[in-house]
Scaffold this motif. Structure first.
Motif, PDB file in Angstrom:
ATOM      1  N   HIS A  12       0.829  -1.212   0.000  1.00  0.00           N
ATOM      2  CA  HIS A  12       0.000   0.000   0.000  1.00  0.00           C
ATOM      3  C   HIS A  12       0.862   1.260   0.000  1.00  0.00           C
ATOM      4  CE1 HIS A  12       0.753   0.609   4.395  1.00  0.00           C
ATOM      5  NE2 HIS A  12       0.880  -0.695   4.363  1.00  0.00           N
ATOM      6  N   ASP A  25       6.647   1.703   5.459  1.00  0.00           N
ATOM      7  CA  ASP A  25       5.514   0.805   5.700  1.00  0.00           C
ATOM      8  C   ASP A  25       4.606   0.816   4.468  1.00  0.00           C
ATOM      9  OD1 ASP A  25       3.196  -0.462   6.521  1.00  0.00           O
ATOM     10  OD2 ASP A  25       2.777   0.900   8.188  1.00  0.00           O
ATOM     11  N   GLY A  26       4.523  -0.318   3.781  1.00  0.00           N
ATOM     12  CA  GLY A  26       3.677  -0.409   2.589  1.00  0.00           C
ATOM     13  C   GLY A  26       4.389   0.048   1.334  1.00  0.00           C
ATOM     14  N   GLU A  76      -4.987   0.688   3.386  1.00  0.00           N
ATOM     15  CA  GLU A  76      -4.533  -0.406   4.251  1.00  0.00           C
ATOM     16  C   GLU A  76      -4.531   0.037   5.700  1.00  0.00           C
ATOM     17  OE1 GLU A  76      -2.016  -3.049   6.575  1.00  0.00           O
ATOM     18  OE2 GLU A  76      -1.770  -0.916   6.296  1.00  0.00           O
ATOM     19  N   GLU A  77      -4.195   1.321   5.925  1.00  0.00           N
ATOM     20  CA  GLU A  77      -3.934   1.768   7.298  1.00  0.00           C
ATOM     21  C   GLU A  77      -5.193   1.916   8.150  1.00  0.00           C
ATOM     22  OE1 GLU A  77      -1.219   1.693   8.638  1.00  0.00           O
ATOM     23  OE2 GLU A  77       0.367   1.978   7.164  1.00  0.00           O
ATOM     24  N   HIS A 130       7.641  -6.389   2.820  1.00  0.00           N
ATOM     25  CA  HIS A 130       7.254  -5.412   3.848  1.00  0.00           C
ATOM     26  C   HIS A 130       8.367  -5.306   4.882  1.00  0.00           C
ATOM     27  CE1 HIS A 130       4.477  -3.198   6.474  1.00  0.00           C
ATOM     28  NE2 HIS A 130       3.618  -3.195   5.478  1.00  0.00           N
ATOM     29  N   HIS A 166      -1.851  -7.648   7.431  1.00  0.00           N
ATOM     30  CA  HIS A 166      -1.414  -7.083   6.142  1.00  0.00           C
ATOM     31  C   HIS A 166      -2.445  -7.449   5.077  1.00  0.00           C
ATOM     32  CE1 HIS A 166       2.566  -5.947   7.567  1.00  0.00           C
ATOM     33  NE2 HIS A 166       2.635  -7.101   8.185  1.00  0.00           N
TER      34      HIS A 166
HETATM   35 ZN   LIG Z   1       1.849  -1.871   5.909  1.00  0.00          ZN
END
Ligand SMILES: [Zn+2]
Length: 423
Positions: free
Chosen positions: A84, A95-96, A129-130, A190, A358
């Motif tokens: 993401h 992150d992502g 995603e978050e 990731h 995830h």
């Molecule tokens: Zn993530």
């Protein structure tokens, strides 16, 4: 004769840094909350890069984006790499983002080496995603996998009352690609977001699965009474039932510290008065375990602790399950491809479970899926100071590359270019 194929760690790193400038925060992180103008700007940059790399683009109805590099077999379902681009409000740079730009780097490396795959390769960017702006995490992959339905997701609002549907339409993200299409495999690269790889010195985590999560709300009902005049032995005090339960819950974790996580939180009492024995106490417990039977055992233990404590202190009790995510076990073939790629490249690896959810958890319900972790500094994530080493980023991308090649197959006429002795 064989030729090395490997990713370009410098190109990957400079793209990570370029993406981090979109929605950059003063603390050195990124703020690209889902379906915001900054989220759109991040995607625009990604789309520019994948189009330069010769990919075609498609969007589904919840804005999940798929960038495709054709394979030689038109009937083969794609091998999808992705993650993401949205972030927490004070999110980090990796992150992502790392999984998305790692997928792009794989495509660039194959372009550079003129290697064709039999199955097409795609890079997926999952929407929201978050779950920080719109409060459903892993939202896009949930709709894609059929876990959530599009109409109810479109009706979700942020704190200012704007709906997901309005934002999808405003940004032009309401696409027409089918949800849940067949995939040959899904690989998500990731950062670990935890301290295990850094502590052990492994460059690569071959992710075996994601632990199950179950949330409970526990309520004890007692009897309100004067704090000064009511003798201790004449009280029906739900706070004492709470105390006994907490003690037992932490002992459950202590008995199996490697696998069990327990987090009591959100304590509330009524009346909330310092000089009245409460009539009611409630709290939540987040319980996690890597396997379903283990999670069931934790639940049974919690229920008996609560019943016993209520009985002991003359209270009523009630337990509600308020969230339940089954553990995910990733596909052994995907894990095998990741492990083989790490061996081929000569990188130290270990098997590891994921403590966080995830998009791969949802994708795993519809297709063979796996994940690759790399270390991050101090295990820190969801923080502007989130940090990784450029060399680790390159190693993870190389493992993604060779795992994807294994799963997609190298086309015959480019087989020599694709075969690698070492990287
Ligand atoms: Zn993530």
């Amino acid at each position: 004769m064989s030729t090395e194929v490997r990713t370009d760690a410098g190109r990957l790193w400079s793209r990570l840094m370029d993406m981090a400038k979109v929605g950059a925060t003063s603390g050195g992180g990124s703020n690209r909350q889902a379906l915001s103008d900054d989220d759109q700007a991040g995607r625009d940059l990604f789309i520019e890069w994948v189009q330069q790399a010769g990919c075609s683009i498609e969007l589904d109805g919840v804005g999940n984006l798929f960038a495709r590099r054709s394979g030689t077999d038109p009937d083969a379902p794609p091998v999808v790499m992705g993650s993401h681009l949205d972030t927490q409000p004070t999110g980090g740079r990796f992150d992502g983002v790392y999984g998305v730009l790692g997928g792009l780097e794989v495509i660039e490396a194959l372009n550079d080496a003129s290697v064709s795959t039999r199955a097409p390769l795609e890079v997926a960017v999952w929407t929201n995603e978050e779950g920080s702006r719109f409060p459903v995490s892993m939202m896009g992959s949930a709709v894609w996998a059929g876990v959530s339905d599009l109409d109810s997701i479109r009706a979700l609002t942020d704190r200012s009352g704007v709906t997901v549907g309005a934002e999808l339409d405003r940004l032009g993200w309401s696409g027409t690609a089918a949800f849940g299409k067949p995939l040959s495999a899904y690989l998500e690269l990731h950062i670990e977001q935890g301290p295990i790889l850094e502590a052990s010195g492994s460059s690569i985590g071959v992710v075996t699965g994601v632990q199950g999560i179950r949330w409970f709300e526990v309520t004890f009902e007692g009897f309100a009474a004067h704090a000064g005049t009511t003798p201790m032995d004449r009280r029906r005090d739900p706070a004492r039932a709470l105390a006994d339960t907490l003690h037992g819950v932490y002992e459950l974790a202590a008995a199996d510290a490697d696998r069990v996580r327990v987090t009591p939180a959100q304590f509330a009492s009524e009346p909330a008065s310092p000089n009245t024995v409460p009539s009611k106490v409630s709290f939540t417990v987040d319980m996690r375990h890597p396997d379903a039977a283990g999670l069931d055992r934790l639940e049974a233990a919690l229920r008996s602790l609560v019943a016993e404590a209520a009985d002991q202190h003359g209270c009523g009790h009630r337990i509600d399950v308020i969230n339940d995510c089954a553990p995910v076990v990733f596909d052994p073939r995907c894990g095998g491809a990741v492990e083989a790629a790490a061996r081929l490249c000569g990188f130290a690896f270990e098997h590891i479970g994921s403590g966080a959810g995830h998009d791969a958890c949802h994708v795993a319900m519809r297709a063979p899926a796996g994940m690759i972790f790399i270390p991050c500094q101090d295990g820190l994530s969801h923080n502007e100071e989130e940090s990784i080493e450029p060399d680790d980023a390159g190693r993870g991308a190389d493992v993604l590359l060779h795992a994807a090649l294994e799963l997609a197959g190298v086309a015959d006429d480019t087989a020599n270019a694709g075969r690698t002795t070492e990287c």
